[in-house]
Design a protein around this motif. Structure first.
Motif, PDB file in Angstrom:
ATOM      1  N   ARG A 246     -19.850  19.005  -2.700  1.00  0.00           N
ATOM      2  CA  ARG A 246     -18.829  19.375  -3.867  1.00  0.00           C
ATOM      3  C   ARG A 246     -18.633  18.153  -4.308  1.00  0.00           C
ATOM      4  O   ARG A 246     -18.653  16.949  -3.937  1.00  0.00           O
ATOM      5  CB  ARG A 246     -17.722  19.882  -3.103  1.00  0.00           C
ATOM      6  N   VAL A 247     -18.000  18.218  -5.577  1.00  0.00           N
ATOM      7  CA  VAL A 247     -17.616  16.861  -6.686  1.00  0.00           C
ATOM      8  C   VAL A 247     -16.334  17.008  -6.799  1.00  0.00           C
ATOM      9  O   VAL A 247     -15.581  18.452  -6.929  1.00  0.00           O
ATOM     10  CB  VAL A 247     -18.593  16.972  -7.729  1.00  0.00           C
ATOM     11  N   ARG A 248     -15.869  16.096  -7.040  1.00  0.00           N
ATOM     12  CA  ARG A 248     -14.259  15.791  -7.530  1.00  0.00           C
ATOM     13  C   ARG A 248     -14.509  15.086  -8.856  1.00  0.00           C
ATOM     14  O   ARG A 248     -14.968  14.270  -9.315  1.00  0.00           O
ATOM     15  CB  ARG A 248     -13.496  15.077  -6.480  1.00  0.00           C
ATOM     16  N   PHE A 249     -13.356  15.529  -9.695  1.00  0.00           N
ATOM     17  CA  PHE A 249     -13.291  14.589 -10.824  1.00  0.00           C
ATOM     18  C   PHE A 249     -11.704  15.068 -11.735  1.00  0.00           C
ATOM     19  O   PHE A 249     -11.365  16.056 -11.329  1.00  0.00           O
ATOM     20  CB  PHE A 249     -14.271  15.063 -11.935  1.00  0.00           C
ATOM     21  N   THR A 250     -11.623  14.186 -12.572  1.00  0.00           N
ATOM     22  CA  THR A 250     -10.499  14.324 -13.638  1.00  0.00           C
ATOM     23  C   THR A 250     -11.072  15.240 -14.795  1.00  0.00           C
ATOM     24  O   THR A 250     -12.046  14.771 -15.219  1.00  0.00           O
ATOM     25  CB  THR A 250     -10.055  13.138 -13.856  1.00  0.00           C
ATOM     26  N   TYR A 251     -10.397  16.156 -15.225  1.00  0.00           N
ATOM     27  CA  TYR A 251     -10.793  16.987 -16.245  1.00  0.00           C
ATOM     28  C   TYR A 251      -9.658  17.023 -17.419  1.00  0.00           C
ATOM     29  O   TYR A 251      -8.367  17.396 -17.102  1.00  0.00           O
ATOM     30  CB  TYR A 251     -11.155  18.233 -16.077  1.00  0.00           C
ATOM     31  N   TYR A 252     -10.213  16.797 -18.669  1.00  0.00           N
ATOM     32  CA  TYR A 252      -9.074  16.800 -19.807  1.00  0.00           C
ATOM     33  C   TYR A 252      -9.587  17.997 -20.647  1.00  0.00           C
ATOM     34  O   TYR A 252     -10.578  18.510 -20.893  1.00  0.00           O
ATOM     35  CB  TYR A 252      -9.177  15.650 -20.519  1.00  0.00           C
ATOM     36  N   TYR A 253      -8.618  18.884 -20.657  1.00  0.00           N
ATOM     37  CA  TYR A 253      -8.722  20.077 -21.326  1.00  0.00           C
ATOM     38  C   TYR A 253      -7.676  20.529 -22.030  1.00  0.00           C
ATOM     39  O   TYR A 253      -6.335  19.914 -22.146  1.00  0.00           O
ATOM     40  CB  TYR A 253      -9.243  21.254 -20.829  1.00  0.00           C
ATOM     41  N   ALA A 254      -7.315  21.752 -22.988  1.00  0.00           N
ATOM     42  CA  ALA A 254      -6.416  22.148 -23.830  1.00  0.00           C
ATOM     43  C   ALA A 254      -5.024  22.377 -22.803  1.00  0.00           C
ATOM     44  O   ALA A 254      -4.152  21.928 -23.552  1.00  0.00           O
ATOM     45  CB  ALA A 254      -6.696  23.546 -24.397  1.00  0.00           C
ATOM     46  N   LYS A 255      -5.215  22.460 -21.601  1.00  0.00           N
ATOM     47  CA  LYS A 255      -3.869  22.726 -20.966  1.00  0.00           C
ATOM     48  C   LYS A 255      -3.401  21.478 -20.414  1.00  0.00           C
ATOM     49  O   LYS A 255      -2.309  21.497 -19.635  1.00  0.00           O
ATOM     50  CB  LYS A 255      -4.169  23.794 -19.713  1.00  0.00           C
TER      51      LYS A 255
ATOM     52  N   VAL B 266      -4.270  17.664 -18.210  1.00  0.00           N
ATOM     53  CA  VAL B 266      -5.287  16.832 -17.360  1.00  0.00           C
ATOM     54  C   VAL B 266      -4.963  17.633 -16.164  1.00  0.00           C
ATOM     55  O   VAL B 266      -3.968  17.543 -15.524  1.00  0.00           O
ATOM     56  CB  VAL B 266      -4.840  15.414 -17.556  1.00  0.00           C
ATOM     57  N   ALA B 267      -6.259  17.814 -15.082  1.00  0.00           N
ATOM     58  CA  ALA B 267      -6.116  18.309 -13.928  1.00  0.00           C
ATOM     59  C   ALA B 267      -7.208  17.700 -12.939  1.00  0.00           C
ATOM     60  O   ALA B 267      -8.230  17.174 -13.581  1.00  0.00           O
ATOM     61  CB  ALA B 267      -6.330  19.754 -14.093  1.00  0.00           C
ATOM     62  N   GLU B 268      -6.756  17.480 -11.754  1.00  0.00           N
ATOM     63  CA  GLU B 268      -8.043  16.994 -10.805  1.00  0.00           C
ATOM     64  C   GLU B 268      -8.467  18.379 -10.328  1.00  0.00           C
ATOM     65  O   GLU B 268      -7.994  19.224  -9.772  1.00  0.00           O
ATOM     66  CB  GLU B 268      -7.104  16.331  -9.666  1.00  0.00           C
ATOM     67  N   LYS B 269      -9.893  18.480 -10.410  1.00  0.00           N
ATOM     68  CA  LYS B 269     -10.659  19.462 -10.109  1.00  0.00           C
ATOM     69  C   LYS B 269     -11.659  19.103  -8.878  1.00  0.00           C
ATOM     70  O   LYS B 269     -12.310  18.026  -8.607  1.00  0.00           O
ATOM     71  CB  LYS B 269     -11.588  19.804 -11.375  1.00  0.00           C
ATOM     72  N   CYS B 270     -11.989  20.209  -8.076  1.00  0.00           N
ATOM     73  CA  CYS B 270     -13.201  20.334  -7.199  1.00  0.00           C
ATOM     74  C   CYS B 270     -14.109  21.334  -7.413  1.00  0.00           C
ATOM     75  O   CYS B 270     -13.595  22.484  -7.867  1.00  0.00           O
ATOM     76  CB  CYS B 270     -12.524  20.370  -5.617  1.00  0.00           C
ATOM     77  N   ALA B 271     -15.170  21.210  -7.370  1.00  0.00           N
ATOM     78  CA  ALA B 271     -16.211  22.165  -7.700  1.00  0.00           C
ATOM     79  C   ALA B 271     -17.562  22.115  -6.992  1.00  0.00           C
ATOM     80  O   ALA B 271     -17.962  20.949  -6.361  1.00  0.00           O
ATOM     81  CB  ALA B 271     -16.467  22.344  -9.412  1.00  0.00           C
ATOM     82  N   GLU B 272     -18.420  23.340  -7.004  1.00  0.00           N
ATOM     83  CA  GLU B 272     -19.616  23.286  -6.588  1.00  0.00           C
ATOM     84  C   GLU B 272     -20.498  23.269  -7.596  1.00  0.00           C
ATOM     85  O   GLU B 272     -20.765  24.318  -8.118  1.00  0.00           O
ATOM     86  CB  GLU B 272     -19.791  24.703  -5.517  1.00  0.00           C
ATOM     87  N   PRO B 273     -21.194  22.072  -7.815  1.00  0.00           N
ATOM     88  CA  PRO B 273     -22.319  22.043  -9.008  1.00  0.00           C
ATOM     89  C   PRO B 273     -23.485  22.938  -8.782  1.00  0.00           C
ATOM     90  O   PRO B 273     -24.151  22.748  -7.637  1.00  0.00           O
ATOM     91  CB  PRO B 273     -22.484  20.531  -8.987  1.00  0.00           C
ATOM     92  N   TYR B 274     -24.211  23.529 -10.020  1.00  0.00           N
ATOM     93  CA  TYR B 274     -25.455  24.303  -9.453  1.00  0.00           C
ATOM     94  C   TYR B 274     -26.354  23.804 -10.689  1.00  0.00           C
ATOM     95  O   TYR B 274     -27.531  24.118 -10.765  1.00  0.00           O
ATOM     96  CB  TYR B 274     -25.121  25.868  -9.540  1.00  0.00           C
TER      97      TYR B 274
END
Length: 299
Positions: A139-148, A150-158
């Motif tokens: 899994r990866v962690r990152f900070t994501y900027y979008y219309a809503k 800024v959020a801290e995200k965790c995802a399974e990259p494919y």
């Protein structure tokens, strides 16, 4: 077919440098014994495969081996090298030169691909980290900027995807329990975690990235003739019809009103929305807001 599998084995070993018999058997959905026979056939055909037993061992191709370029036509070789150059534009490794050396040729210089745009310095480390995470099922962690916001995200990259002129990570979002696309230019502070995941089966519809955008709302706008080049660049010459007064009648579908409004604002007074009424009202409101900002001189 066996010949396709043999070529596939050689291609994988040229790409990954080393694999194992169990991994190859799983990749091609055959038995280990079948892969062992394939390796023997490749050796008899002159491909210098080396097998090392025990921990850390595996199957690999002698490093100085070059694939016979007569297996590929001139256009095929050129396309491979050009594609490698494109990937190399966002990779720290000189892929095009390495591939050309393995193939015993250099391709041609009539097609140049740069997928990094102005962002190679930031894109390359992200792509390398994501490739590591995908290979290790981490899994990866990152900070994501979008219309809503800024959020801290965790995802399974494919997948790492180049689509619509931008780079994305395609993966599973545990919080949303669904497949998501994350634009790499909006993604910062990326890190690979120690938490691994069991790979999920990706439904075919999730990989149909263009299906995410349904141009269900018709936009009709009057655009100044001077902006013709912009319409052609974005939507092609069939997107408008020239009117008797010389203006252009733009007729296209759009998905997101916010995106459509932001794009239209870039035309300033050279574009007027005719339909739909809701978007026309939105543009009038945006114009009034701009007048409020720029209309009165600041004290």
């Amino acid at each position: 077919m066996k010949i396709d599998r043999l070529i596939g084995i050689v291609t994988i070993l040229l790409q990954t440098e080393k694999s194992t018999v169990p991994a190859l058997a799983q990749r091609f959905e055959v038995s280990r014994r079948t892969i062992e026979r394939d390796i023997d056939a490749l050796c008899r055909a002159g491909v210098p495969l080396v097998t090392v037993q025990g921990y850390g061992g595996g199957v690999f191709i002698e490093p100085r081996y070059k694939l016979d370029k007569t297996l590929l036509s001139g256009p095929e070789l050129a396309a491979l090298v050009a594609g490698a150059a494109g990937v190399g534009s966002v990779s720290p490794a000189p892929l095009a030169r390495s591939l050309a050396e393995k193939l015993g040729g250099s391709g041609t210089d009539d097609l140049l691909i740069d997928l990094s745009s102005h962002y190679r310095e930031s894109l390359t480390p992200k792509i390398e980290l994501l490739r590591t995470a995908i290979a290790e099922h981490a899994r990866v962690r990152f900070t994501y900027y979008y219309a809503k916001g800024v959020a801290e995200k965790c995802a399974e990259p494919y997948r790492i995807v180049f689509q619509w002129g931008d780079w994305y990570m395609f993966g599973w979002c545990p919080d949303a329990a669904g497949w998501r696309m994350y634009k790499l230019n909006r993604l910062t502070l990326l890190s690979v975690t120690a938490q691994t995941f069991e790979p999920r089966a990706i439904p075919p519809e999730a990989l149909d990235f263009n299906a995410r955008f349904h141009d269900g709302t018709l936009l009709r706008a009057r655009v100044a003739a001077s902006e013709c080049y912009r319409l052609v660049e974005e939507y092609g010459p069939a997107c408008y019809t020239r009117q008797p007064d010389g203006s252009l009648l733009l007729e296209i579908g759009y998905t997101n009103e916010d995106v459509a409004a932001a794009w239209l604002l870039g035309f300033g007074a050279k574009a007027e929305v005719l339909e739909p009424p809701a978007l026309r009202a939105r543009m009038a409101s945006e114009a009034q807001a701009l007048c409020a900002v720029y209309g009165a001189p600041k004290k």
